[in-house]
Design a protein around this motif. Structure first.
Motif, PDB file in Angstrom:
ATOM      1  N   TYR A  49       0.846  -1.199   0.000  1.00 40.18           N
ATOM      2  CA  TYR A  49       0.000   0.000   0.000  1.00 40.18           C
ATOM      3  C   TYR A  49       0.884   1.253   0.000  1.00 40.18           C
ATOM      4  CZ  TYR A  49      -4.749   1.712   0.866  1.00 40.18           C
ATOM      5  OH  TYR A  49      -5.988   2.272   0.734  1.00 40.18           O
ATOM      6  N   LEU A  50       0.616   2.172  -0.913  1.00 45.83           N
ATOM      7  CA  LEU A  50       1.404   3.418  -0.989  1.00 45.83           C
ATOM      8  C   LEU A  50       0.593   4.599  -0.470  1.00 45.83           C
ATOM      9  CD1 LEU A  50       2.669   2.985  -4.682  1.00 45.83           C
ATOM     10  CD2 LEU A  50       3.975   2.523  -2.606  1.00 45.83           C
ATOM     11  N   ALA A  51       1.288   5.684  -0.187  1.00 46.87           N
ATOM     12  CA  ALA A  51       0.586   6.904   0.241  1.00 46.87           C
ATOM     13  C   ALA A  51      -0.408   7.330  -0.832  1.00 46.87           C
ATOM     14  CB  ALA A  51       1.604   8.006   0.489  1.00 46.87           C
ATOM     15  N   GLU A  52      -0.017   7.122  -2.079  1.00 44.86           N
ATOM     16  CA  GLU A  52      -0.894   7.515  -3.194  1.00 44.86           C
ATOM     17  C   GLU A  52      -2.168   6.673  -3.211  1.00 44.86           C
ATOM     18  OE1 GLU A  52       2.297   7.091  -3.403  1.00 44.86           O
ATOM     19  OE2 GLU A  52       3.157   8.939  -4.198  1.00 44.86           O
ATOM     20  N   ASP A  53      -2.081   5.401  -2.747  1.00 42.92           N
ATOM     21  CA  ASP A  53      -3.299   4.579  -2.680  1.00 42.92           C
ATOM     22  C   ASP A  53      -4.307   5.213  -1.727  1.00 42.92           C
ATOM     23  OD1 ASP A  53      -1.106   1.862  -2.897  1.00 42.92           O
ATOM     24  OD2 ASP A  53      -2.663   2.261  -4.379  1.00 42.92           O
ATOM     25  N   ARG A  54      -3.771   5.716  -0.614  1.00 39.29           N
ATOM     26  CA  ARG A  54      -4.645   6.339   0.376  1.00 39.29           C
ATOM     27  C   ARG A  54      -5.271   7.609  -0.192  1.00 39.29           C
ATOM     28  NH1 ARG A  54      -1.182   5.773   3.715  1.00 39.29           N
ATOM     29  NH2 ARG A  54      -1.751   3.690   4.407  1.00 39.29           N
ATOM     30  N   GLY A  67     -12.689   4.009   1.678  1.00 36.77           N
ATOM     31  CA  GLY A  67     -12.518   3.031   2.758  1.00 36.77           C
ATOM     32  C   GLY A  67     -12.868   1.615   2.360  1.00 36.77           C
ATOM     33  N   SER A  68     -13.286   1.404   1.099  1.00 34.95           N
ATOM     34  CA  SER A  68     -13.545   0.012   0.692  1.00 34.95           C
ATOM     35  C   SER A  68     -12.920  -0.253  -0.671  1.00 34.95           C
ATOM     36  CB  SER A  68     -15.056  -0.238   0.639  1.00 34.95           C
ATOM     37  OG  SER A  68     -15.627   0.652  -0.302  1.00 34.95           O
ATOM     38  N   GLN A  69     -12.980  -1.511  -1.096  1.00 31.74           N
ATOM     39  CA  GLN A  69     -12.455  -1.943  -2.392  1.00 31.74           C
ATOM     40  C   GLN A  69     -10.964  -1.641  -2.561  1.00 31.74           C
ATOM     41  OE1 GLN A  69     -15.486  -3.800  -2.915  1.00 31.74           O
ATOM     42  NE2 GLN A  69     -14.859  -3.537  -5.028  1.00 31.74           N
ATOM     43  N   HIS A  70     -10.176  -1.783  -1.475  1.00 28.47           N
ATOM     44  CA  HIS A  70      -8.747  -1.426  -1.528  1.00 28.47           C
ATOM     45  C   HIS A  70      -7.985  -2.272  -2.551  1.00 28.47           C
ATOM     46  CE1 HIS A  70      -8.905   1.314   1.886  1.00 28.47           C
ATOM     47  NE2 HIS A  70      -9.714   0.446   2.459  1.00 28.47           N
ATOM     48  N   TYR A  71      -8.258  -3.573  -2.574  1.00 26.89           N
ATOM     49  CA  TYR A  71      -7.571  -4.496  -3.506  1.00 26.89           C
ATOM     50  C   TYR A  71      -7.898  -4.103  -4.940  1.00 26.89           C
ATOM     51  CZ  TYR A  71      -6.325  -9.342  -5.094  1.00 26.89           C
ATOM     52  OH  TYR A  71      -5.781 -10.462  -5.706  1.00 26.89           O
ATOM     53  N   GLU A  72      -9.159  -3.811  -5.192  1.00 28.24           N
ATOM     54  CA  GLU A  72      -9.601  -3.418  -6.543  1.00 28.24           C
ATOM     55  C   GLU A  72      -8.916  -2.118  -6.968  1.00 28.24           C
ATOM     56  OE1 GLU A  72     -13.793  -1.736  -7.165  1.00 28.24           O
ATOM     57  OE2 GLU A  72     -13.758  -3.428  -8.560  1.00 28.24           O
ATOM     58  N   LYS A  73      -8.772  -1.197  -6.026  1.00 24.76           N
ATOM     59  CA  LYS A  73      -8.197   0.115  -6.374  1.00 24.76           C
ATOM     60  C   LYS A  73      -6.700   0.035  -6.659  1.00 24.76           C
ATOM     61  CE  LYS A  73     -11.842   2.612  -3.932  1.00 24.76           C
ATOM     62  NZ  LYS A  73     -12.278   3.239  -2.660  1.00 24.76           N
ATOM     63  N   MET A  74      -6.098  -1.107  -6.289  1.00 25.18           N
ATOM     64  CA  MET A  74      -4.659  -1.294  -6.602  1.00 25.18           C
ATOM     65  C   MET A  74      -4.494  -2.108  -7.886  1.00 25.18           C
ATOM     66  SD  MET A  74      -3.490  -2.230  -2.728  1.00 25.18           S
ATOM     67  CE  MET A  74      -1.733  -2.049  -2.835  1.00 25.18           C
ATOM     68  N   ILE A  75      -5.588  -2.721  -8.348  1.00 25.92           N
ATOM     69  CA  ILE A  75      -5.486  -3.616  -9.513  1.00 25.92           C
ATOM     70  C   ILE A  75      -6.143  -3.031 -10.765  1.00 25.92           C
ATOM     71  CG2 ILE A  75      -6.345  -5.810 -10.471  1.00 25.92           C
ATOM     72  CD1 ILE A  75      -6.132  -7.036  -7.708  1.00 25.92           C
ATOM     73  N   SER A  76      -7.355  -2.496 -10.657  1.00 25.35           N
ATOM     74  CA  SER A  76      -8.193  -2.367 -11.853  1.00 25.35           C
ATOM     75  C   SER A  76      -8.030  -1.080 -12.646  1.00 25.35           C
ATOM     76  CB  SER A  76      -9.666  -2.558 -11.470  1.00 25.35           C
ATOM     77  OG  SER A  76     -10.090  -1.482 -10.700  1.00 25.35           O
ATOM     78  N   GLY A  77      -8.593  -1.147 -13.860  1.00 26.53           N
ATOM     79  CA  GLY A  77      -8.360  -0.116 -14.848  1.00 26.53           C
ATOM     80  C   GLY A  77      -8.829   1.263 -14.443  1.00 26.53           C
ATOM     81  N   MET A  78      -9.793   1.341 -13.560  1.00 19.08           N
ATOM     82  CA  MET A  78     -10.296   2.677 -13.197  1.00 19.08           C
ATOM     83  C   MET A  78      -9.236   3.496 -12.483  1.00 19.08           C
ATOM     84  SD  MET A  78     -13.746   3.651 -11.161  1.00 19.08           S
ATOM     85  CE  MET A  78     -13.967   5.309 -10.533  1.00 19.08           C
TER      86      MET A  78
END
Ligand SMILES: Nc1ncnc2c1ncn2[C@@H]1O[C@H](COP(=O)(O)OP(=O)(O)O)[C@@H](O)[C@H]1O
Ligand SMILES: O=P(O)(O)OC[C@H]1O[C@@H](O)[C@H](O)[C@@H](O)[C@@H]1O
Length: 517
Positions: A319-324, A334-345
């Motif tokens: 997890y990076l600061a940019e992910d947050r 606060g949700s879908q953390h795994y998706e937000k690190m993987i998916s095209g959006m």
């Protein structure tokens, strides 16, 4: 005429004028010295750090840029121990989701209990509400084959994603009406209505194959008055208003559809995965293991389960600061953390934030270009994959792509800067594929350890979605992680691209539902 002056007065004048002269002289000398000192220091600084000289020749990055890049590399690259710890966490969460509601991994029963066997037949219309598009697909199944697929998709207007429920479903019904007019979808033996399979790519609670209630929106949607609503009822009401003669035979998640479509053709399909605007997976589970469902015992049958893996979170995620920061800017904070690190959006936004940070801390792109970088969501994922696909061996093309995207002169993008951006895009792509593969490996371990899949069995993973389809070498990167995590067993895991999977699967499941009425 002016009055004549006394000698004293003249002396005062002379000393005053020589005082003014001295002041002017010292000011000019002082300013000159200051300017000279400034340029001397600049020259010294340039001489002092050869890197900056090399950067102006475009050969390498500056020390500061290298530092920022090293920081990303060390955080994004996952060791085998870290990956295995992540997989263990994922397995624990899968089991929790099977036991009770409201867990991190929702493990949603799809009520698809009869696995497609290729016998399904007829003409069906699949409606697929994704994260970016609404797709309408006419599917003709005949003689164990997908005889015809005619698809049309339209981007969902952003305003509708945050508008009203009726606005969204009227838009969907309008797409169906246009499609039926364009492709004259015929009524079938089931009567005057066209049998429809409704693929709904969001978490929904089902109590049967024909009903589903929205649990929560994800990706870019945020329509408050849809929560808990009967989705099939909403669609059929909008279709009636648009005088569309269709009947929904099944509602399903797109991962369930992708799995079903692939299983229709290949009985060794065990998993359906979406790598598109969002990301998720569905697999075949023994009903006896879905204890939240079979409290009163199980008939020993099986059911496809929609994991909703996007909501996975673990201390072992890179997890990076940019992910947050990205999470803070989404409607489902606060949700879908795994998706937000993987998916095209999200991959484009990650690249933009990394470049913005390097621009602030390491003078990437210089000062003026920063304005371009400061616009949230302005970096499309397609640019990340284009640059990653070019690689640092083709920096001239990378510079061209960046100057176009940032609307700046190509000459103002040094090779060192282009090299930096290429490396960042590669890290982001690698992290996405590695995490997606870790999820697949975790489900493989779960199914083999529970004895539901034999170790010598083919484990076909059907994948659909624009990220998997368009991102260069995405499959190769996933395969590498299978090797890291599964060793010799990796050869059993076969990633198969299943284009239109969710649409075809929707028809396959609607066909099964139509015959079992
Ligand atoms: N060239 C590309 N490289 C990488 N990802 C892409 C590219 N083009 C589109 N995508 C991703 O694919 C997503 C669309 O996926 P798709 O499966 O077609 O739609 P949906 O997610 O709505 O079902 C986009 O949101 C985008 O993130
Ligand atoms: O097809 P899309 O839009 O990329 O959706 C993939 C996944 O996106 C997630 O956000 C949803 O919760 C899932 O239900 C869905 O399967």
């Amino acid at each position: 005429m002016g009055r004549k002056k006394s000698a004293t007065a003249v002396a005062k004048d002379e000393s005053a004028s020589s005082g003014v002269g001295l002041l002017v002289f010292t000011t000019v000398v002082g300013v000159g010295a200051g300017v000279g000192l400034y340029f001397w220091n600049r020259l010294k600084r340039r001489k002092a750090s050869p890197q900056s000289r090399r950067c102006s020749k475009g050969v390498a990055m500056t020390h500061e840029q290298l530092d920022v890049l090293e920081g990303y590399k060390s955080k994004c690259t996952m060791s085998k121990d870290q990956l295995n710890a992540l997989v263990d966490d994922f397995l624990r969460r899968m089991n929790e989701g099977l036991r009770s509601e409201g867990q991190m991994l929702k493990q949603l029963p799809s009520y698809v209990e009869r696995m497609p066997n290729g016998e399904e037949a007829g003409e069906f219309l699949a409606i697929d509400l994704g994260g970016t598009n609404v797709r309408v697909v006419k599917v003709v199944l005949e003689d164990r084959k997908v005889k015809e697929v005619v698809a049309h998709e339209d981007a969902i207007p952003k305003a509708l994603m945050r508008g009203t429920t009726k606005g969204l479903f009227d838009f969907i019904a309008k797409q169906v009406k246009l499609f039926m007019a364009r492709h004259s979808a015929r009524p079938t033996a089931s009567g005057t209505k066209v049998p429809i399979g409704f693929t709904f790519s969001y978490p929904m609670k089902q109590t049967g194959i024909k009903n589903g209630e929205l649990i929560c929106w994800t990706k870019g949607f945020d329509i408050k008055d849809t929560l808990g609503k009967d989705l099939v009822g909403l669609l059929e009401a909008s279709m009636r208003e648009q005088e569309v003669e269709g009947e929904v035979f099944a509602i399903l998640n797109d991962t369930v559809g992708t799995l079903a479509a692939s299983r229709f053709a290949d009985q060794d399909t065990q998993l359906g995965v979406i790598l598109g605007t969002g990301s998720n997976a569905a697999y075949i589970e023994s009903k006896g293991n879905i204890s939240k469902l079979s409290a009163g015992g199980s008939d020993g049958g099986r059911m496809i389960v929609n994991i909703e893996w996007g909501n996975f979170k673990s201390d072992h995620l890179p997890y990076l600061a940019e992910d947050r920061e990205i999470d803070e800017g989404t409607p489902n904070r606060g949700s879908q953390h795994y998706e937000k690190m993987i998916s095209g959006m999200y991959l484009g936004e990650m690249a933009r934030r990394a470049c913005l940070r390097a621009s602030r801390e390491a003078n990437l792109f210089g000062g003026t270009q920063r304005r371009r970088l400061e616009k949230p969501w302005s970096f499309p994922t397609s640019l990340v994959s284009e640059i990653d696909g070019l690689g640092s061996g083709r920096l001239p093309q990378v510079k061209k792509a960046l100057s176009k995207a940032l609307d700046i002169l190509e000459a103002s993008v040094s090779d060192g800067c282009a090299h930096f951006v290429t490396e960042v895009c590669r890290l982001i792509g690698d992290r996405s594929a590695t995490l997606a593969a870790a999820g697949v490996a975790a489900i493989y371990r779960y199914l083999t350890q529970s004895g539901q899949v034999a170790l010598d069995q083919r484990f076909v993973v059907a994948v659909d979605g624009g990220l998997f389809e368009h991102y260069p070498r995405y499959k190769d990167r996933m395969d590498k992680t299978f090797g890291d995590l599964l060793g010799g067993q990796a050869k059993r895991v076969e990633l198969v691209h299943s284009p239109d999977g969710s649409g075809i699967g929707s028809a396959v499941i609607a066909a099964a539902a139509a015959t079992s009425r």
